[in-house]
Design a protein around this motif. Structure first.
Motif, PDB file in Angstrom:
ATOM      1  N   VAL A  40      48.555 -16.120 -30.398  1.00  0.00           N
ATOM      2  CA  VAL A  40      47.735 -17.137 -29.748  1.00  0.00           C
ATOM      3  C   VAL A  40      46.529 -16.445 -29.137  1.00  0.00           C
ATOM      4  CG1 VAL A  40      47.675 -19.084 -28.166  1.00  0.00           C
ATOM      5  CG2 VAL A  40      49.837 -18.417 -29.213  1.00  0.00           C
ATOM      6  N   SER A  41      45.356 -16.846 -29.584  1.00  0.00           N
ATOM      7  CA  SER A  41      44.154 -16.117 -29.193  1.00  0.00           C
ATOM      8  C   SER A  41      43.356 -16.849 -28.134  1.00  0.00           C
ATOM      9  CB  SER A  41      43.273 -15.903 -30.425  1.00  0.00           C
ATOM     10  OG  SER A  41      42.860 -17.159 -30.935  1.00  0.00           O
ATOM     11  N   ASP A  42      42.502 -16.087 -27.474  1.00  0.00           N
ATOM     12  CA  ASP A  42      41.470 -16.635 -26.601  1.00  0.00           C
ATOM     13  C   ASP A  42      42.031 -17.490 -25.465  1.00  0.00           C
ATOM     14  OD1 ASP A  42      38.813 -16.704 -25.937  1.00  0.00           O
ATOM     15  OD2 ASP A  42      38.354 -18.454 -27.181  1.00  0.00           O
ATOM     16  N   ALA A  43      43.107 -16.999 -24.840  1.00  0.00           N
ATOM     17  CA  ALA A  43      43.713 -17.736 -23.732  1.00  0.00           C
ATOM     18  C   ALA A  43      42.776 -17.763 -22.541  1.00  0.00           C
ATOM     19  CB  ALA A  43      45.024 -17.061 -23.329  1.00  0.00           C
TER      20      ALA A  43
ATOM     21  N   VAL B 279      50.275 -21.356 -23.001  1.00  0.00           N
ATOM     22  CA  VAL B 279      48.936 -20.786 -23.100  1.00  0.00           C
ATOM     23  C   VAL B 279      47.917 -21.916 -23.032  1.00  0.00           C
ATOM     24  CG1 VAL B 279      47.383 -19.365 -24.488  1.00  0.00           C
ATOM     25  CG2 VAL B 279      49.859 -19.014 -24.653  1.00  0.00           C
ATOM     26  N   THR B 280      46.940 -21.789 -22.172  1.00  0.00           N
ATOM     27  CA  THR B 280      45.850 -22.764 -22.145  1.00  0.00           C
ATOM     28  C   THR B 280      44.697 -22.193 -22.953  1.00  0.00           C
ATOM     29  OG1 THR B 280      46.530 -23.420 -19.937  1.00  0.00           O
ATOM     30  CG2 THR B 280      44.359 -24.142 -20.659  1.00  0.00           C
ATOM     31  N   ARG B 281      44.197 -22.999 -23.883  1.00  0.00           N
ATOM     32  CA  ARG B 281      43.046 -22.552 -24.668  1.00  0.00           C
ATOM     33  C   ARG B 281      42.167 -23.737 -25.026  1.00  0.00           C
ATOM     34  NH1 ARG B 281      43.262 -22.419 -30.023  1.00  0.00           N
ATOM     35  NH2 ARG B 281      42.330 -20.364 -30.179  1.00  0.00           N
ATOM     36  N   GLU B 282      40.960 -23.432 -25.398  1.00  0.00           N
ATOM     37  CA  GLU B 282      40.011 -24.505 -25.701  1.00  0.00           C
ATOM     38  C   GLU B 282      39.937 -24.758 -27.199  1.00  0.00           C
ATOM     39  OE1 GLU B 282      37.002 -23.706 -21.971  1.00  0.00           O
ATOM     40  OE2 GLU B 282      36.394 -23.053 -23.964  1.00  0.00           O
ATOM     41  N   MET B 283      39.511 -25.969 -27.535  1.00  0.00           N
ATOM     42  CA  MET B 283      39.281 -26.293 -28.941  1.00  0.00           C
ATOM     43  C   MET B 283      37.965 -27.059 -29.052  1.00  0.00           C
ATOM     44  SD  MET B 283      42.944 -27.456 -30.572  1.00  0.00           S
ATOM     45  CE  MET B 283      42.229 -28.051 -32.117  1.00  0.00           C
ATOM     46  N   TYR B 284      37.499 -27.209 -30.272  1.00  0.00           N
ATOM     47  CA  TYR B 284      36.285 -27.974 -30.552  1.00  0.00           C
ATOM     48  C   TYR B 284      35.128 -27.535 -29.657  1.00  0.00           C
ATOM     49  CZ  TYR B 284      39.606 -30.943 -33.010  1.00  0.00           C
ATOM     50  OH  TYR B 284      40.592 -31.411 -33.857  1.00  0.00           O
ATOM     51  N   GLY B 285      34.836 -26.247 -29.667  1.00  0.00           N
ATOM     52  CA  GLY B 285      33.697 -25.740 -28.906  1.00  0.00           C
ATOM     53  C   GLY B 285      33.762 -26.123 -27.443  1.00  0.00           C
TER      54      GLY B 285
ATOM     55  N   LYS C 234      35.136 -28.533 -25.962  1.00  0.00           N
ATOM     56  CA  LYS C 234      35.131 -29.952 -25.571  1.00  0.00           C
ATOM     57  C   LYS C 234      36.480 -30.388 -25.034  1.00  0.00           C
ATOM     58  CE  LYS C 234      31.271 -31.988 -27.872  1.00  0.00           C
ATOM     59  NZ  LYS C 234      30.767 -32.853 -28.925  1.00  0.00           N
ATOM     60  N   VAL C 235      37.552 -29.797 -25.538  1.00  0.00           N
ATOM     61  CA  VAL C 235      38.882 -30.128 -25.010  1.00  0.00           C
ATOM     62  C   VAL C 235      39.643 -28.845 -24.702  1.00  0.00           C
ATOM     63  CG1 VAL C 235      39.036 -32.276 -26.340  1.00  0.00           C
ATOM     64  CG2 VAL C 235      40.076 -30.201 -27.253  1.00  0.00           C
ATOM     65  N   GLU C 236      40.615 -29.009 -23.824  1.00  0.00           N
ATOM     66  CA  GLU C 236      41.527 -27.922 -23.529  1.00  0.00           C
ATOM     67  C   GLU C 236      42.899 -28.331 -24.028  1.00  0.00           C
ATOM     68  OE1 GLU C 236      39.851 -25.728 -19.756  1.00  0.00           O
ATOM     69  OE2 GLU C 236      41.903 -26.392 -19.370  1.00  0.00           O
ATOM     70  N   THR C 237      43.663 -27.346 -24.509  1.00  0.00           N
ATOM     71  CA  THR C 237      45.019 -27.659 -24.958  1.00  0.00           C
ATOM     72  C   THR C 237      45.982 -26.688 -24.283  1.00  0.00           C
ATOM     73  OG1 THR C 237      44.832 -26.133 -26.827  1.00  0.00           O
ATOM     74  CG2 THR C 237      44.321 -28.429 -27.254  1.00  0.00           C
ATOM     75  N   THR C 238      47.219 -27.131 -24.146  1.00  0.00           N
ATOM     76  CA  THR C 238      48.245 -26.157 -23.800  1.00  0.00           C
ATOM     77  C   THR C 238      49.131 -25.991 -25.019  1.00  0.00           C
ATOM     78  OG1 THR C 238      49.542 -27.920 -22.807  1.00  0.00           O
ATOM     79  CG2 THR C 238      48.295 -26.557 -21.316  1.00  0.00           C
ATOM     80  N   VAL C 239      49.393 -24.748 -25.325  1.00  0.00           N
ATOM     81  CA  VAL C 239      50.211 -24.399 -26.472  1.00  0.00           C
ATOM     82  C   VAL C 239      51.459 -23.710 -25.941  1.00  0.00           C
ATOM     83  CG1 VAL C 239      50.309 -23.049 -28.607  1.00  0.00           C
ATOM     84  CG2 VAL C 239      48.167 -24.076 -27.882  1.00  0.00           C
ATOM     85  N   GLU C 240      52.608 -24.203 -26.339  1.00  0.00           N
ATOM     86  CA  GLU C 240      53.844 -23.591 -25.879  1.00  0.00           C
ATOM     87  C   GLU C 240      54.419 -22.689 -26.944  1.00  0.00           C
ATOM     88  OE1 GLU C 240      55.846 -26.677 -22.807  1.00  0.00           O
ATOM     89  OE2 GLU C 240      57.094 -26.062 -24.509  1.00  0.00           O
ATOM     90  N   VAL C 241      54.802 -21.498 -26.554  1.00  0.00           N
ATOM     91  CA  VAL C 241      55.452 -20.583 -27.484  1.00  0.00           C
ATOM     92  C   VAL C 241      56.867 -20.341 -26.978  1.00  0.00           C
ATOM     93  CG1 VAL C 241      55.146 -18.476 -28.816  1.00  0.00           C
ATOM     94  CG2 VAL C 241      53.221 -19.397 -27.514  1.00  0.00           C
ATOM     95  N   GLU C 242      57.822 -20.565 -27.849  1.00  0.00           N
ATOM     96  CA  GLU C 242      59.224 -20.325 -27.514  1.00  0.00           C
ATOM     97  C   GLU C 242      59.590 -18.909 -27.935  1.00  0.00           C
ATOM     98  OE1 GLU C 242      61.367 -22.398 -26.147  1.00  0.00           O
ATOM     99  OE2 GLU C 242      60.232 -24.281 -26.233  1.00  0.00           O
ATOM    100  N   ASP C 243      60.311 -18.220 -27.130  1.00  0.00           N
ATOM    101  CA  ASP C 243      60.882 -16.913 -27.468  1.00  0.00           C
ATOM    102  C   ASP C 243      59.835 -15.819 -27.693  1.00  0.00           C
ATOM    103  OD1 ASP C 243      63.361 -18.205 -27.515  1.00  0.00           O
ATOM    104  OD2 ASP C 243      63.099 -18.710 -29.646  1.00  0.00           O
ATOM    105  N   GLY C 244      60.036 -14.708 -27.077  1.00  0.00           N
ATOM    106  CA  GLY C 244      59.174 -13.554 -27.284  1.00  0.00           C
ATOM    107  C   GLY C 244      59.653 -12.748 -28.452  1.00  0.00           C
ATOM    108  N   PRO C 245      59.059 -11.590 -28.679  1.00  0.00           N
ATOM    109  CA  PRO C 245      57.879 -11.122 -27.961  1.00  0.00           C
ATOM    110  C   PRO C 245      56.657 -12.013 -28.199  1.00  0.00           C
ATOM    111  CG  PRO C 245      58.726  -9.431 -29.480  1.00  0.00           C
ATOM    112  CD  PRO C 245      59.582 -10.610 -29.630  1.00  0.00           C
TER     113      PRO C 245
END
Ligand SMILES: Cc1cc2nc3c(=O)[nH]c(=O)nc-3n(C[C@H](O)[C@H](O)[C@H](O)COP(=O)(O)OP(=O)(O)OC[C@H]3O[C@@H](n4cnc5c(N)ncnc54)[C@H](O)[C@@H]3O)c2cc1C
Lengths: 266, 324
Positions: free
Chosen positions: B115-118, B130-136, B138-149
């Motif tokens: 997951v890039s550009d947090a 992870v909070t990251r932006e999309m569409y230049g 214009k919006v923010e998204t939260t992306v959930e990642v289960e299990d590491g690493p």
């Protein structure tokens, strides 16, 4: 020599839009070829023009609607195209980097190109990672954020001699062995407009559909441990003072500020 | 399996700012997971860099001596070896141009999503948000990642730099790259964007973006710069199109500028642009889109069409707007 160019149809959002759930409502989206990929296509076509017997194949992951976009790549000079799609892909909300790399990787195995050109990033989700992940997956060398490529060396010596555009006006001069993936930065060339003749010819060029099955992949490949759980408009941190009124009023108010700051010279 | 590994960024002898920001982001994750924060520095003058990375909150620093400059083939191998050896649960990398060149490959080798550009990280009970932006932006998204690493890259200037001197243990990491797997050679560097003007010296910049639409229309902004005594600069697409020379480009890959006034006309305010001009004293934006991210950092804003506002502005200063 064969050059594979990865292209993506991306959505751009209109000034006013609405979000439903974790997506922007479709009516506010316009679809277009990803800006960075336009430069990648041009770079591929320029290689084909400079060399003998260079085939340029465009590959996309996308629904049928994306054929319109991939035809633009064909109209600009790509020889043929591959479009990867599947019901199983349709069902996932987010194609993560690794999934995209695996799907494209299967096409690379099939096509066996010498060079893969992809964009630095896509202007919708901006992960900026697919090209490098793809290279790692298929065992190619790579270079990211390339803003100059020595065409002759590619054709004559099988080496990609590139400039990588770093921060602050510095470029890194790097040689990578072929086969390689290069992620292409805007400004590397001047993408052409498709000519009428090109657009006509593109109609008869092949766009080969490929399902997971065709690529020898099973549905597990699209499973992801990433999940978009929220999408929202960021709270504006704006503390800007806005000038209201018509253009003359706005300009007048701004002129006052500029005079006030003492920056306006003679 | 709770430790965090942050990988420093450096170039031509300088540790880049994001390196110390990585330590702050990494410390937050380590606090949330109850683990240690490890920092790694690969190539270059590792002793000097290790000293600079030795900030409060860092538990251990690993140095990998291998050549002077970044080579992604070395980085991929070394970082993979470090993650494995430390049994790290989090790998945090910079979303810099060099970060783009190795982190996706490391994630792929580890078989983990990337997951890039947090711009925000939140870890709780095995799940990373992870909070990251999309569409230049214009919006923010939260992306959930289960299990590491977990493998994430962070955006520069989002976390404060780690400040106080620390007492981390510095040790050389035992690593020798597989030379056969090194398929890229860095031959040198080139500085671009020199020439007659240095926009970073200007007090007043009038800067144009893609909103100008056509090369011919630049005349309008040139006239504005002329009557106000401003220096002309631009966002990247204007330079990419060859409408202005490279030395006019403001942003991550162009110049950093800190004028008294920066007037952004038809510029959306993409992160890579903002990186070059957010240090301006006063920022003014003219844009048709009221939601354009440039307004977030502007002191004064005009929501309006540049083709209406700029001619009026030229007249305000006694000029004669060209018809475009
Ligand atoms: C590795 C990397 C490095 C980069 N480095 C840089 C860099 O150094 N500098 C840089 O600038 N970018 C850089 N970029 C590109 C950056 O991501 C953006 O694509 C770019 O900044 C957008 O430029 P823009 O704002 O002019 O164009 P757009 O984002 O297209 O914005 C145009 C704006 O004009 C407005 N507009 C349109 N018509 C009008 C009108 N009539 N009147 C008023 N407003 C109007 C629109 O509402 C919009 O907000 C980099 C990208 C990458 C991936």
């Amino acid at each position: 020599m064969k050059v594979l160019v990865t292209v993506k149809e991306v959505a751009t959002v209109e000034d006013d839009f609405e979000i439903s759930g974790t997506e922007i409502e479709d009516t506010y989206l316009d679809y277009d070829l990803n800006e960075w990929d336009d430069y990648a296509v041009e770079e591929g076509v320029q290689l084909a023009e400079a060399g003998d017997d260079v085939e340029v194949v465009a590959v996309t992951i996308g629904p049928e609607r994306a054929e319109e976009t991939i035809r633009m790549a064909l109209a600009k000079g790509a020889d043929r195209a591959v479009r990867v799609w599947d019901d199983a892909i349709e069902d996932v909300e987010l194609l993560d980097v690794e999934t995209k790399a695996r799907l494209l990787g299967a096409v690379v195995e099939d096509e066996d190109p010498d060079l893969v050109l992809s964009g630095v990033q896509a202007n919708d989700d901006s992960f900026g990672a697919t090209g490098v992940a793809l290279a790692e997956d298929v065992g190619f060398a790579w270079a990211a954020v390339v803003n100059a490529l020595d065409t002759e060396k590619v054709l004559d010596e099988g080496v990609a001699s590139v400039h990588r555009e770093l921060e602050g006006g510095v470029e890194e001069l790097t040689d990578v062995e072929l086969p390689a993936v290069l992620t292409i930065q805007t400004g590397i060339n001047e993408p052409r407009y498709a000519s009428l003749r090109g657009i006509r010819q593109a109609q008869s060029k092949e766009i080969k559909p490929q399902s997971l099955d065709d690529l020898g992949l099973d549905a597990g490949v699209v499973e992801s441990s990433l999940d978009i759980t929220a999408m929202y408009e960021p709270e504006t941190e704006s503390e800007a003072q806005y000038f209201e009124g018509d253009a003359a009023d706005q300009a007048g108010a701004l002129a006052d500020v500029l005079r006030d700051k003492g920056v306006v010279g003679e | 399996m709770t430790d965090v590994l942050a990988v420093a960024d450096h170039r031509r002898g300088d540790l880049r700012d994001v390196s110390l920001e990585l330590l702050t982001a990494g410390r937050e994750l380590a606090d949330a997971s109850g683990g240690d924060l490890h920092a790694a520095v690969i190539s270059g003058d590792t002793d000097e860099f290790a000293e600079k990375l030795n900030r409060e909150g860092v538990d251990a620093i690993h140095t990998v001596d291998n050549g002077e400059e970044f080579n992604h083939d070395v980085y991929v191998q070394a970082v993979e070896a470090l993650v494995t050896d430390l049994d790290a649960e989090f790998l945090v990398t910079p979303n810099s141009v060099n970060g783009l060149d190795y982190a996706p490959a490391v994630a792929s080798r580890l078989g983990r999503p990337y997951v890039s550009d947090a711009v925000g990280l939140d870890y709780d009970d095995g799940t990373l948000e992870v909070t990251r932006e999309m569409y230049g932006s214009k919006v923010e998204t939260t992306v959930e990642v289960e299990d590491g690493p977990f493998v994430v890259s962070i955006r520069g200037a989002e976390w404060p730099a780690a400040e106080d001197i620390g007492d981390a243990e510095v040790s050389a990491f035992d690593f020798a790259p597989d030379e056969d797997a090194i398929r890229s050679t860095v031959n040198g560097f080139e500085e671009v964007g020199g020439g007659d003007v240095d926009i970073s010296e200007a007090d007043f910049l009038v800067s144009i973006g893609r909103g100008i639409e056509e090369e011919e229309n630049i005349e309008l902004i040139e006239e504005l710069a002329e009557v106000t005594g401003a220096t002309l600069s631009s966002s990247r697409p204007i330079v990419d199109n060859g409408w202005l020379p490279k030395n006019r480009q403001v942003g991550q890959s162009g110049k950093q500028v800190t004028p008294d006034v920066y007037l952004a006309i038809g510029i959306s305010g993409a992160v890579q642009h903002v990186a070059g001009m957010k240090g301006a004293d006063t920022i003014v934006a003219i844009n048709t889109d009221p939601n354009a991210p440039i307004f977030d950092i502007a002191d004064y804003g005009i929501v309006g069409d540049l083709f209406d506002v700029v001619p009026e502005l030229i007249e305000q200063f006694g000029g004669d707007p060209p018809s475009v």
